[in-house]
Design a protein around this motif. Structure first.
Motif, PDB file in Angstrom:
ATOM      1  N   ARG A 131      -4.789  51.249  16.822  1.00  0.00           N
ATOM      2  CA  ARG A 131      -3.956  52.342  16.335  1.00  0.00           C
ATOM      3  C   ARG A 131      -4.382  52.726  14.926  1.00  0.00           C
ATOM      4  NH1 ARG A 131       0.244  52.890  13.051  1.00  0.00           N
ATOM      5  NH2 ARG A 131       1.969  54.261  13.558  1.00  0.00           N
ATOM      6  N   PRO A 132      -4.517  54.029  14.637  1.00  0.00           N
ATOM      7  CA  PRO A 132      -4.862  54.412  13.260  1.00  0.00           C
ATOM      8  C   PRO A 132      -3.853  53.828  12.279  1.00  0.00           C
ATOM      9  CG  PRO A 132      -4.954  56.292  14.727  1.00  0.00           C
ATOM     10  CD  PRO A 132      -4.320  55.175  15.514  1.00  0.00           C
ATOM     11  N   GLY A 133      -4.340  53.231  11.228  1.00  0.00           N
ATOM     12  CA  GLY A 133      -3.448  52.545  10.299  1.00  0.00           C
ATOM     13  C   GLY A 133      -3.244  53.286   8.996  1.00  0.00           C
ATOM     14  N   PHE A 134      -2.351  52.756   8.195  1.00  0.00           N
ATOM     15  CA  PHE A 134      -2.065  53.277   6.865  1.00  0.00           C
ATOM     16  C   PHE A 134      -2.115  52.116   5.890  1.00  0.00           C
ATOM     17  CE2 PHE A 134       0.181  55.873   9.916  1.00  0.00           C
ATOM     18  CZ  PHE A 134       0.005  57.170   9.491  1.00  0.00           C
ATOM     19  N   THR A 135      -2.321  52.445   4.633  1.00  0.00           N
ATOM     20  CA  THR A 135      -2.176  51.453   3.587  1.00  0.00           C
ATOM     21  C   THR A 135      -1.329  52.089   2.486  1.00  0.00           C
ATOM     22  OG1 THR A 135      -3.324  49.890   2.150  1.00  0.00           O
ATOM     23  CG2 THR A 135      -4.296  52.097   2.357  1.00  0.00           C
ATOM     24  N   TYR A 136      -1.151  51.371   1.391  1.00  0.00           N
ATOM     25  CA  TYR A 136      -0.375  51.949   0.292  1.00  0.00           C
ATOM     26  C   TYR A 136      -1.232  52.941  -0.480  1.00  0.00           C
ATOM     27  CZ  TYR A 136       2.234  52.663  -3.962  1.00  0.00           C
ATOM     28  OH  TYR A 136       2.899  53.267  -4.998  1.00  0.00           O
ATOM     29  N   VAL A 137      -0.666  54.123  -0.757  1.00  0.00           N
ATOM     30  CA  VAL A 137      -1.353  55.110  -1.596  1.00  0.00           C
ATOM     31  C   VAL A 137      -0.364  55.653  -2.624  1.00  0.00           C
ATOM     32  CG1 VAL A 137      -2.962  55.806   0.233  1.00  0.00           C
ATOM     33  CG2 VAL A 137      -0.818  57.065  -0.057  1.00  0.00           C
ATOM     34  N   GLN A 138      -0.907  56.299  -3.628  1.00  0.00           N
ATOM     35  CA  GLN A 138      -0.109  56.916  -4.688  1.00  0.00           C
ATOM     36  C   GLN A 138       0.989  57.789  -4.099  1.00  0.00           C
ATOM     37  OE1 GLN A 138      -2.424  59.652  -6.995  1.00  0.00           O
ATOM     38  NE2 GLN A 138      -0.790  60.147  -8.413  1.00  0.00           N
ATOM     39  N   GLY A 139       2.189  57.655  -4.631  1.00  0.00           N
ATOM     40  CA  GLY A 139       3.310  58.486  -4.212  1.00  0.00           C
ATOM     41  C   GLY A 139       4.211  57.847  -3.178  1.00  0.00           C
ATOM     42  N   MET A 140       3.709  56.831  -2.453  1.00  0.00           N
ATOM     43  CA  MET A 140       4.529  56.183  -1.425  1.00  0.00           C
ATOM     44  C   MET A 140       5.774  55.535  -2.015  1.00  0.00           C
ATOM     45  SD  MET A 140       2.477  54.152   1.514  1.00  0.00           S
ATOM     46  CE  MET A 140       1.594  54.980   2.813  1.00  0.00           C
ATOM     47  N   ASN A 141       5.672  55.041  -3.227  1.00  0.00           N
ATOM     48  CA  ASN A 141       6.835  54.409  -3.854  1.00  0.00           C
ATOM     49  C   ASN A 141       7.979  55.405  -4.017  1.00  0.00           C
ATOM     50  OD1 ASN A 141       4.953  55.601  -5.822  1.00  0.00           O
ATOM     51  ND2 ASN A 141       6.358  54.888  -7.402  1.00  0.00           N
ATOM     52  N   VAL A 142       7.636  56.643  -4.396  1.00  0.00           N
ATOM     53  CA  VAL A 142       8.678  57.671  -4.578  1.00  0.00           C
ATOM     54  C   VAL A 142       9.203  58.149  -3.227  1.00  0.00           C
ATOM     55  CG1 VAL A 142       9.235  59.886  -5.643  1.00  0.00           C
ATOM     56  CG2 VAL A 142       7.590  58.365  -6.743  1.00  0.00           C
ATOM     57  N   LEU A 143       8.341  58.222  -2.212  1.00  0.00           N
ATOM     58  CA  LEU A 143       8.777  58.626  -0.884  1.00  0.00           C
ATOM     59  C   LEU A 143       9.690  57.574  -0.250  1.00  0.00           C
ATOM     60  CD1 LEU A 143       5.463  60.146   0.558  1.00  0.00           C
ATOM     61  CD2 LEU A 143       7.458  61.377  -0.309  1.00  0.00           C
ATOM     62  N   ALA A 144       9.507  56.318  -0.612  1.00  0.00           N
ATOM     63  CA  ALA A 144      10.356  55.246  -0.069  1.00  0.00           C
ATOM     64  C   ALA A 144      11.720  55.206  -0.749  1.00  0.00           C
ATOM     65  CB  ALA A 144       9.659  53.889  -0.225  1.00  0.00           C
ATOM     66  N   ALA A 145      11.784  55.670  -1.993  1.00  0.00           N
ATOM     67  CA  ALA A 145      13.002  55.527  -2.796  1.00  0.00           C
ATOM     68  C   ALA A 145      14.244  56.157  -2.156  1.00  0.00           C
ATOM     69  CB  ALA A 145      12.759  56.101  -4.197  1.00  0.00           C
ATOM     70  N   PRO A 146      14.189  57.405  -1.648  1.00  0.00           N
ATOM     71  CA  PRO A 146      15.401  57.984  -1.049  1.00  0.00           C
ATOM     72  C   PRO A 146      15.922  57.201   0.150  1.00  0.00           C
ATOM     73  CG  PRO A 146      13.817  59.710  -1.571  1.00  0.00           C
ATOM     74  CD  PRO A 146      13.104  58.408  -1.742  1.00  0.00           C
ATOM     75  N   PHE A 147      15.020  56.585   0.907  1.00  0.00           N
ATOM     76  CA  PHE A 147      15.462  55.814   2.069  1.00  0.00           C
ATOM     77  C   PHE A 147      16.186  54.540   1.637  1.00  0.00           C
ATOM     78  CE2 PHE A 147      11.866  58.300   3.773  1.00  0.00           C
ATOM     79  CZ  PHE A 147      12.542  58.978   4.779  1.00  0.00           C
ATOM     80  N   LEU A 148      15.662  53.862   0.637  1.00  0.00           N
ATOM     81  CA  LEU A 148      16.327  52.657   0.149  1.00  0.00           C
ATOM     82  C   LEU A 148      17.664  52.985  -0.501  1.00  0.00           C
ATOM     83  CD1 LEU A 148      13.306  50.651  -1.296  1.00  0.00           C
ATOM     84  CD2 LEU A 148      14.878  49.845   0.478  1.00  0.00           C
ATOM     85  N   TYR A 149      17.749  54.127  -1.125  1.00  0.00           N
ATOM     86  CA  TYR A 149      18.996  54.536  -1.778  1.00  0.00           C
ATOM     87  C   TYR A 149      20.051  54.954  -0.748  1.00  0.00           C
ATOM     88  CZ  TYR A 149      22.186  56.948  -4.971  1.00  0.00           C
ATOM     89  OH  TYR A 149      23.291  57.342  -5.671  1.00  0.00           O
ATOM     90  N   THR A 150      19.615  55.615   0.308  1.00  0.00           N
ATOM     91  CA  THR A 150      20.530  56.228   1.272  1.00  0.00           C
ATOM     92  C   THR A 150      20.986  55.272   2.365  1.00  0.00           C
ATOM     93  OG1 THR A 150      19.576  58.424   0.908  1.00  0.00           O
ATOM     94  CG2 THR A 150      20.747  58.084   2.990  1.00  0.00           C
ATOM     95  N   MET A 151      20.077  54.461   2.890  1.00  0.00           N
ATOM     96  CA  MET A 151      20.390  53.643   4.055  1.00  0.00           C
ATOM     97  C   MET A 151      21.270  52.441   3.693  1.00  0.00           C
ATOM     98  SD  MET A 151      19.257  55.029   6.734  1.00  0.00           S
ATOM     99  CE  MET A 151      18.634  56.705   6.677  1.00  0.00           C
ATOM    100  N   PRO A 152      22.163  52.048   4.611  1.00  0.00           N
ATOM    101  CA  PRO A 152      23.059  50.920   4.345  1.00  0.00           C
ATOM    102  C   PRO A 152      22.340  49.582   4.209  1.00  0.00           C
ATOM    103  CG  PRO A 152      23.862  52.247   6.188  1.00  0.00           C
ATOM    104  CD  PRO A 152      22.475  52.713   5.881  1.00  0.00           C
ATOM    105  N   SER A 153      21.148  49.474   4.809  1.00  0.00           N
ATOM    106  CA  SER A 153      20.420  48.204   4.753  1.00  0.00           C
ATOM    107  C   SER A 153      18.941  48.445   4.509  1.00  0.00           C
ATOM    108  CB  SER A 153      20.595  47.425   6.066  1.00  0.00           C
ATOM    109  OG  SER A 153      19.866  48.048   7.113  1.00  0.00           O
ATOM    110  N   GLU A 154      18.290  47.430   4.012  1.00  0.00           N
ATOM    111  CA  GLU A 154      16.850  47.498   3.756  1.00  0.00           C
ATOM    112  C   GLU A 154      16.075  47.666   5.059  1.00  0.00           C
ATOM    113  OE1 GLU A 154      13.629  44.414   1.884  1.00  0.00           O
ATOM    114  OE2 GLU A 154      15.541  44.602   0.830  1.00  0.00           O
ATOM    115  N   ILE A 155      16.563  47.041   6.124  1.00  0.00           N
ATOM    116  CA  ILE A 155      15.890  47.147   7.421  1.00  0.00           C
ATOM    117  C   ILE A 155      15.906  48.584   7.914  1.00  0.00           C
ATOM    118  CG2 ILE A 155      16.037  46.476   9.853  1.00  0.00           C
ATOM    119  CD1 ILE A 155      17.048  43.731   8.867  1.00  0.00           C
ATOM    120  N   GLU A 156      17.063  49.246   7.816  1.00  0.00           N
ATOM    121  CA  GLU A 156      17.151  50.650   8.228  1.00  0.00           C
ATOM    122  C   GLU A 156      16.244  51.531   7.370  1.00  0.00           C
ATOM    123  OE1 GLU A 156      21.561  51.696   9.454  1.00  0.00           O
ATOM    124  OE2 GLU A 156      21.537  50.030   8.030  1.00  0.00           O
TER     125      GLU A 156
END
Length: 309
Positions: A131-156
């Motif tokens: 399967r085509p993969g991904f790694t960490y690239v610039q900007g991913m930290n900011v794209l992850a931030a709204p999900f961690l802020y919004t979701m009730p759990s880290e898993i979600e």
């Protein structure tokens, strides 16, 4: 009954109609129709998260089609420890939404690092089975931030982030940031059609979108405070497509158009966009769609996910 309570009830009614995706009692056509109504409600009313904080997480998971939340799988990725690009991750995570106190209070850097580590391990493992993969690239930290802020759990947050990256904007997170650079070029072409005078003024100052709009395109405007407005903008982008962020950036330009036109050094204004006003930006972006040639709009639509050979 208050207006906000009424809107909340409308959302709950549609959410009940929109799930589950695999329900034998509801056809796919019925589910799709419910999702269409949900998107329209988001556009017209916005998500009333102030009256029901659980509403936005439910809607985001529905729009992202996140159903399977395997805690075991997430814990297995976390148990693998630091990924092979951990140093690169740590170079970015400490400054993620650094000026937003509500974010810092709710989301610790350790959560962000852990989620990004797990995402890299997940795709490393999946990549090994063809399967085509991904790694960490610039900007991913900011794209992850709204999900961690919004979701009730880290898993979600993890599974929503993974679905978002892998399905909604995979070309934005390739090592070359191909989708981001393509989006910036499309932004210039759109602006030239939508506001020739503003485009010409910026070009006379040697300002292309690559220079002034890179952070806004890279992070889908999540780099522009306040976070609550970012979340409202993302409600719209998740409902109608992240490609519309390009028009949302143009909308932000149009909101300060007169100042930019009057300025001899517009980059001073554009270096830091004014605080985000999601409702105003969305309203303008929606009207801009009608003024774009169909061929260009098709290209805009596909650029976050279409791979060019």
């Amino acid at each position: 009954m208050s207006s906000s309570t009424s809107k909340t009830q409308q959302f709950h009614k549609i959410l009940t109609q929109s799930k589950p995706f695999g329900s034998k009692s509801r056809t796919q056509e019925e589910i799709d129709e419910s999702l269409r109504k949900l998107r329209k409600l988001i556009l017209v009313n916005g998500i009333p998260s102030d009256t029901d904080p659980a509403l936005r997480p439910r809607i985001w998971k529905l729009l992202l089609r996140v159903n399977d939340l395997s805690a075991d799988a997430y814990l297995r990725y976390v148990a693998q420890g630091p990924c092979y690009v951990r140093e690169k991750i740590r170079n970015d995570t400490f400054r993620t939404l650094a000026t937003d106190h509500s974010f810092k209070e709710r989301v610790g850097e350790d959560m962000l690092v852990r989620l990004l580590d797990a995402f890299v391990w997940r795709n490393h493992d999946l990549g090994e089975i063809g399967r085509p993969g991904f790694t960490y690239v610039q900007g991913m930290n900011v794209l992850a931030a709204p999900f961690l802020y919004t979701m009730p759990s880290e898993i979600e947050a993890f599974y929503c982030f993974a679905a978002f990256i892998e399905n909604n904007c995979p070309m934005y997170v390739q090592p070359t940031l191909e989708g981001v650079h393509r989006g910036l070029k499309i932004l210039d072409r759109c602006l030239k059609i939508l506001d020739p005078e503003l485009f010409a003024h910026l070009r006379s100052k040697n300002l292309s979108a690559e220079i002034y709009a890179f952070p806004s395109v890279l992070t889908l405007c999540a780099c522009t405070p306040p976070l609550q407005q970012v979340l409202q903008l993302w409600d719209f982008l998740l409902a109608f497509g992240v490609h519309l962020n390009v028009l949302c950036v143009i909308a932000q330009l149009l909101l300060i158009r007169e100042q930019v036109i009057a300025s001899k050094s517009p980059m001073k204004l554009l270096r830091t966009f004014p605080d985000l006003d999601a409702q105003a930006v969305i309203g303008i972006a929606v009207t801009l769609v009608r003024d774009l040639p169909q061929e260009l709009y098709n290209e805009l639509t596909k650029h976050p996910y279409e791979m060019r050979i």
